[in-house]
Design a protein around this motif. Structure first.
Motif, PDB file in Angstrom:
ATOM      1  N   TYR A  57       8.741  88.998  33.905  1.00  0.00           N
ATOM      2  CA  TYR A  57       7.495  89.735  33.728  1.00  0.00           C
ATOM      3  C   TYR A  57       6.987  90.285  35.052  1.00  0.00           C
ATOM      4  CZ  TYR A  57       3.750  90.920  30.505  1.00  0.00           C
ATOM      5  OH  TYR A  57       2.893  91.604  29.688  1.00  0.00           O
ATOM      6  N   ASN A  58       7.118  89.507  36.113  1.00  0.00           N
ATOM      7  CA  ASN A  58       6.703  89.981  37.428  1.00  0.00           C
ATOM      8  C   ASN A  58       7.561  91.153  37.884  1.00  0.00           C
ATOM      9  OD1 ASN A  58       4.623  88.161  37.659  1.00  0.00           O
ATOM     10  ND2 ASN A  58       5.801  86.652  38.809  1.00  0.00           N
ATOM     11  N   SER A  59       8.843  91.116  37.509  1.00  0.00           N
ATOM     12  CA  SER A  59       9.734  92.232  37.829  1.00  0.00           C
ATOM     13  C   SER A  59       9.264  93.499  37.117  1.00  0.00           C
ATOM     14  CB  SER A  59      11.169  91.890  37.416  1.00  0.00           C
ATOM     15  OG  SER A  59      12.027  92.984  37.621  1.00  0.00           O
ATOM     16  N   GLN A  60       8.825  93.363  35.873  1.00  0.00           N
ATOM     17  CA  GLN A  60       8.294  94.510  35.125  1.00  0.00           C
ATOM     18  C   GLN A  60       7.022  95.052  35.783  1.00  0.00           C
ATOM     19  OE1 GLN A  60       7.985  93.885  30.824  1.00  0.00           O
ATOM     20  NE2 GLN A  60       9.555  92.310  30.965  1.00  0.00           N
ATOM     21  N   LYS A  61       6.193  94.140  36.282  1.00  0.00           N
ATOM     22  CA  LYS A  61       4.958  94.568  36.956  1.00  0.00           C
ATOM     23  C   LYS A  61       5.267  95.371  38.210  1.00  0.00           C
ATOM     24  CE  LYS A  61       2.139  90.676  35.323  1.00  0.00           C
ATOM     25  NZ  LYS A  61       1.380  89.465  35.713  1.00  0.00           N
ATOM     26  N   VAL A  62       6.256  94.910  38.976  1.00  0.00           N
ATOM     27  CA  VAL A  62       6.644  95.617  40.200  1.00  0.00           C
ATOM     28  C   VAL A  62       7.210  96.993  39.848  1.00  0.00           C
ATOM     29  CG1 VAL A  62       8.222  95.611  42.167  1.00  0.00           C
ATOM     30  CG2 VAL A  62       7.039  93.503  41.517  1.00  0.00           C
ATOM     31  N   GLU A  63       8.031  97.056  38.805  1.00  0.00           N
ATOM     32  CA  GLU A  63       8.603  98.333  38.379  1.00  0.00           C
ATOM     33  C   GLU A  63       7.507  99.302  37.950  1.00  0.00           C
ATOM     34  OE1 GLU A  63      11.457  97.595  35.350  1.00  0.00           O
ATOM     35  OE2 GLU A  63      12.847  96.514  36.666  1.00  0.00           O
ATOM     36  N   CYS A  64       6.524  98.777  37.210  1.00  0.00           N
ATOM     37  CA  CYS A  64       5.416  99.624  36.762  1.00  0.00           C
ATOM     38  C   CYS A  64       4.628 100.149  37.956  1.00  0.00           C
ATOM     39  CB  CYS A  64       4.509  98.828  35.822  1.00  0.00           C
ATOM     40  SG  CYS A  64       3.055  99.738  35.242  1.00  0.00           S
ATOM     41  N   PHE A  65       4.316  99.272  38.889  1.00  0.00           N
ATOM     42  CA  PHE A  65       3.564  99.668  40.090  1.00  0.00           C
ATOM     43  C   PHE A  65       4.332 100.733  40.873  1.00  0.00           C
ATOM     44  CE2 PHE A  65       2.944  99.042  44.687  1.00  0.00           C
ATOM     45  CZ  PHE A  65       1.595  99.343  44.784  1.00  0.00           C
ATOM     46  N   THR A  66       5.628 100.530  41.045  1.00  0.00           N
ATOM     47  CA  THR A  66       6.461 101.479  41.795  1.00  0.00           C
ATOM     48  C   THR A  66       6.498 102.836  41.106  1.00  0.00           C
ATOM     49  OG1 THR A  66       7.836  99.643  42.576  1.00  0.00           O
ATOM     50  CG2 THR A  66       8.749 101.866  42.784  1.00  0.00           C
ATOM     51  N   ASP A  67       6.595 102.819  39.780  1.00  0.00           N
ATOM     52  CA  ASP A  67       6.631 104.069  39.014  1.00  0.00           C
ATOM     53  C   ASP A  67       5.322 104.843  39.160  1.00  0.00           C
ATOM     54  OD1 ASP A  67       7.766 105.871  36.943  1.00  0.00           O
ATOM     55  OD2 ASP A  67       6.077 105.108  35.762  1.00  0.00           O
ATOM     56  N   ILE A  68       4.198 104.119  39.162  1.00  0.00           N
ATOM     57  CA  ILE A  68       2.900 104.784  39.328  1.00  0.00           C
ATOM     58  C   ILE A  68       2.817 105.443  40.699  1.00  0.00           C
ATOM     59  CG2 ILE A  68       0.402 104.416  39.493  1.00  0.00           C
ATOM     60  CD1 ILE A  68       0.763 102.102  37.490  1.00  0.00           C
ATOM     61  N   VAL A  69       3.218 104.718  41.730  1.00  0.00           N
ATOM     62  CA  VAL A  69       3.113 105.231  43.104  1.00  0.00           C
ATOM     63  C   VAL A  69       4.029 106.427  43.314  1.00  0.00           C
ATOM     64  CG1 VAL A  69       3.518 104.682  45.531  1.00  0.00           C
ATOM     65  CG2 VAL A  69       2.415 102.992  44.043  1.00  0.00           C
ATOM     66  N   LEU A  70       5.252 106.337  42.800  1.00  0.00           N
ATOM     67  CA  LEU A  70       6.248 107.377  43.073  1.00  0.00           C
ATOM     68  C   LEU A  70       6.145 108.576  42.139  1.00  0.00           C
ATOM     69  CD1 LEU A  70       9.437 105.239  43.815  1.00  0.00           C
ATOM     70  CD2 LEU A  70       7.839 106.253  45.448  1.00  0.00           C
TER      71      LEU A  70
END
Length: 282
Positions: free
Chosen positions: A113-126
């Motif tokens: 789940y934390n991996s999904q959170k990091v992916e989501c955050f990265t997608d928003i930023v990029l």
């Protein structure tokens, strides 16, 4: 059977029923404290035998009686306290395999789940932030700033069903951080947060400590001092408060959820996204 043995066995039965009740209401706590429960169980045995000897209800020369009592306690220990997964019976090695598997599975879920959170955050930023933020007009009022910030943070909070609330306050960072007005303003904002989440901090000193942590720029979990911060259910959902000191506005951001357990990773992502939003608004 004499009154001594009646009281002795009643004590043992009460303790067994207490242990079983504990295992039903909270199996994790039961397993965590199992060794202590077993030690206390055998302490009852030792104390009972000692009292029996002092009262001359048990005779040291009666080895048969002593062996029967010892065997009874060992049997109860095996039947009640050591039921889960006997892996090596000849070596008397007992493992609570079910509990271990449960913990491993839970940790794997947290990592995933934390991996999904990091992916989501990265997608928003990029991929999402630039396009969205470039089309936002200059804010002249805090209400407009707050509304657009909420919409931007929804890229993250909406993905994980996180509820978000924003509270403005004056930090006085351009003046003296210890200024009475500054502290009073953040305390008032903190009180609004308590009302919003229907969670009252009882201990006055603990409340002052939490407020000071916010003034120091640290995200906090909103809970009373003696409360356990982690839980396997969401009856008492976690609430994190994130302070942000921007170029124009100082705000406290509250996050919580009835669907997931919010944590420090969520707080960090929300803070970083808010910082990015504030940069664009300058």
């Amino acid at each position: 059977m004499g009154i001594f043995f009646i009281i002795f066995f009643l004590t043992v039965l009460v303790y067994i029923f207490f242990s079983l009740y504990l295992s039903f209401i909270n199996i994790d706590k039961y397993v965590e404290n199992l060794q202590m429960l077993r030690r206390f169980f055998y302490a009852i045995f030792v104390v009972g035998i000692s009292i029996g000897l002092m009262l001359e209800k048990i005779n040291l020369d009666d080895w048969k009686q002593l062996l029967e009592l010892t065997a009874l306690f060992v049997f109860i220990d095996l039947a009640v306290f050591q039921t889960p997964d006997i892996l090596k019976i000849w070596n008397a090695e007992f493992k609570h395999d079910h509990y271990i598997r449960k913990i491993i599975k839970k940790n794997e879920e947290i990592i995933s789940y934390n991996s999904q959170k990091v992916e989501c955050f990265t997608d928003i930023v990029l991929n999402k932030s630039t396009n969205y933020l470039n089309n936002i007009p200059l804010h002249l009022k805090f209400d407009d700033y707050k509304e657009d910030l909420k919409k931007f943070l929804e890229f993250y909070t909406g993905t994980f069903q996180i509820d978000l609330a924003i509270f403005e306050f004056e930090s006085g960072l351009n003046a003296n951080l210890e200024d009475l007005h500054s502290n009073l303003d953040i305390k008032q904002a903190f009180t609004r947060i308590e009302q919003c989440y229907n969670k009252t901090i009882v201990d006055g000193e603990w409340k002052l400590f939490l407020v000071q942590e916010l003034l120091d720029g640290k995200a906090i979990e909103l809970h009373n001092k003696k409360e356990v911060s982690s839980s396997d259910n969401f009856k008492d959902k976690k609430v994190f408060i994130i302070p942000f000191y921007g170029r124009k506005y100082d705000i406290l951001i509250g996050i919580s959820s009835t669907f997931i357990e919010v944590d420090g990773i969520d707080a960090s992502h929300i803070l970083n996204l808010t910082q990015i939003f504030d940069w664009y608004m300058d």
